[in-house]
Scaffold this motif. Structure first.
Motif: not given
Length: 590
Positions: A24-26, A48-53
């Protein structure tokens, strides 16, 4: 008509929902879905999401996998490498989606109309009055016709415009010659004989040009006649109309050979904007967009300079008071935006005119005729080359007549069709008709299967080949399916979602499902070569299917026969529709 979501779009949505639920934070996240040779699809967006989170991508991938709905669409999903998702779909989902496409009774195969349809004015197929069409006219006509068909299929309101060359100094010469030689336009052909009309026009043009170049008094009378034409002198206009009407007979005969419809109301040549030219120039000068330079009305650009470093202008009005091509093109922009309410102006014009149109579009923007809500695009195309890679010419070095080229293509194709005719049982009438469809289709496909901006070699031997990336290969694929359907007897095409699909069936089915997405991409970018590539790949999948999956084998259970008939029939319908959007016919028997 009920549009049918593609398997890819349905999977994309399910993955996006799972990403949102698991992470949900993504926020809104794109799964970055694409076709894969490791599974049916691969989703790469988790990296890309893992890098962002600042998370572990494989752990995040596992969370997304757990959030996906069970059953229905997805058969298998695995986390691969650093966090890729490899997704395999169920056979049932593939067949059910294809069945929904097949059930579309309006011939759209479930392809949706786009939501943001607007009005596109497309300028293509621009021959010149009193001049023969040559190979250089081929690409504008063929590419433009295909783009019109594709845009209309996607739901766009399309206005055709054929900006023919029907105005200017040469018509003073032609009309004056006709006044002094009143029987010059008579010919032995009937009223609809295009070749006879053009043969006569060609003769008159050569005779009048010879007189113009050798007789100063005739030259002076011709120039006076130009003034009378521009002033709207009734007698002069009447003779001008005769040249235009005779030329249109010829144009229609050539476009008919190309199996292409050109309608008279869509032919709005240079003369159609004549009454707007002075106002266009006045507005440009009054607003400061154009300035006087050495007596001419010009528009200058900081980034357009000649070899000497000086700025090269767009000349709107010449020093002698005559109007340049720019005045006509700018007036056409005004008409198309203000009167025809175009959202998009599309010009299918030779790449060598790219600088001219860049200057015209920029001038129109400075004048306010092209606002932020209207885009102007030149669909630039390259040159037709001979087998030697040089611009296509006759042995004498002259430009190749378009009619000669088309006639030769039909002759070559007819010989290919005749070679197979006895085996298929074609009548002489069918041989002639199919020869025309195959020949003209070969010419169009060779053009359309090449990215428009690239040059391409005109090689008839290659164009009419039965194998390889040719329209003949696609036409034979369609005819082969029609033959199978005729031989099916009591067996009928019917989808059986409960069956397990063979690998070749799955590959064919997944490719069939991409038709709508390909058309959307083709229409968005004006790229008919991508539709040609899709159809060639479809025929290639079909060939593999034939090799690995017999359709009418007595060893097959009835439901297997029906399901395979269903797959090939939908393939035939997709080939037929796709080829029609390229302007190419698909004969039932070849």
């Amino acid at each position: 008509m009920a549009s049918v979501p593609s398997l890819a779009s349905t999977l994309q949505q399910q993955l996006a929902d799972a990403l949102t639920a698991a992470l949900p934070d993504a926020g809104a996240a794109d799964p970055l879905l694409r076709r894969s040779d490791r599974a049916d699809f691969q989703a790469n967006g988790i990296l890309a999401l893992a890098k962002k989170l600042k998370g572990n991508p494989r752990e995040l991938a596992a969370q997304v996998t757990a959030a996906l709905p069970a059953g229905g669409l997805i058969k298998d999903i695995e986390v691969s490498g650093p966090g890729f998702l490899n997704v395999t779909l169920t056979d049932r989902a593939i067949v059910e989606t294809l069945a929904a496409r097949a059930a579309d009774g309006e011939g759209r195969l479930g392809v949706p109309l786009k939501d943001d349809a607007g009005t596109t004015v497309i300028d293509y197929a621009q021959p010149n009055v009193a001049k023969e069409m040559h190979v250089g006219h081929l690409r504008s006509a063929v590419i433009g016709d295909a783009v019109v068909r594709i845009l209309e299929f996607t739901g766009e309101n399309v206005v055709r415009r054929h900006h023919i060359g029907d105005w200017g100094t040469q018509f003073g010469m032609l009309i004056q010659y006709l006044i002094e030689h009143p029987g010059a336009l008579q010919h032995e052909g009937g009223p609809g004989d295009g070749e006879a009309a053009m043969s006569t026009l060609n003769r008159v043009y050569k005779e009048s040009r010879a007189l113009f170049d050798s007789d100063e008094e005739f030259k002076a009378r011709s120039r006076d006649r130009v003034v009378a034409l521009q002033a709207g002198d009734p007698g002069t206009l009447e003779l001008w109309h005769r040249f235009v009407d005779e030329s249109k007979i010829y144009f229609h005969s050539v476009f008919d050979k190309l199996d292409m419809e050109i309608r008279d109301p869509d032919i709005v040549g240079e003369s159609g904007y004549n009454d707007m030219l002075e106002e266009t120039c006045r507005i440009l000068e009054e607003t400061g967009v154009a300035v006087r330079s050495e007596g001419a009305l010009c528009v200058f650009f900081d980034d357009v300079k000649g070899p000497d470093g000086n700025k090269v202008p767009l000349i709107v009005k010449k020093t002698n008071g005559g109007y340049g091509y720019a005045a006509t093109d700018l007036s056409a922009v005004r008409n198309r935006v203000q009167d025809l309410k175009a959202d998009t102006l599309l010009y299918v014009v030779d790449a060598r005119q790219s600088l001219h149109f860049r200057m015209v579009f920029e001038t129109a923007r400075r004048a306010g005729w092209l606002g932020d809500d209207v885009k102007a695009v030149q669909l630039a195309f390259g040159t037709v080359l001979g087998k030697d890679g040089k611009p296509f010419k006759t042995r004498e070095g002259e430009t190749v007549r378009l009619e000669d080229l088309l006639d030769e293509a039909v002759q070559r194709a007819t010989a290919v069709v005749r070679d197979k005719a006895e085996k298929v049982g074609l009548s002489e009438e069918e041989i002639v008709e199919n020869g025309r469809y195959v020949g003209i289709g070969a010419v169009k496909y060779a053009d359309l299967s090449t990215s428009a901006v690239r040059d391409y070699k005109f090689d008839l031997d290659q164009m009419v080949a039965l194998h390889g990336d040719t329209s003949v290969y696609l036409q034979y694929a369609y005819a082969r399916i029609r033959s199978i359907l005729r031989k099916a007897g009591d067996a009928v095409p019917a989808a059986h979602p409960e069956l397990e699909l063979a690998p070749a069936e799955r590959a064919l089915g997944l490719h069939l499902d991409q038709f709508g997405e390909v058309l959307a991409e083709v229409g968005e970018g004006y790229e008919p070569h991508k539709l040609a590539a899709y159809l060639y790949q479809l025929a290639s999948h079909l060939t593999t299917f034939y090799d690995q999956c017999q359709v009418l084998s007595p060893d097959n259970a009835p439901e297997v026969v029906e399901n395979r008939l269903f797959l090939v029939e939908l393939t035939a319908r997709t080939l037929h529709r796709g080829m029609a959007l390229l302007g190419i016919r698909t004969p039932e028997r070849l």
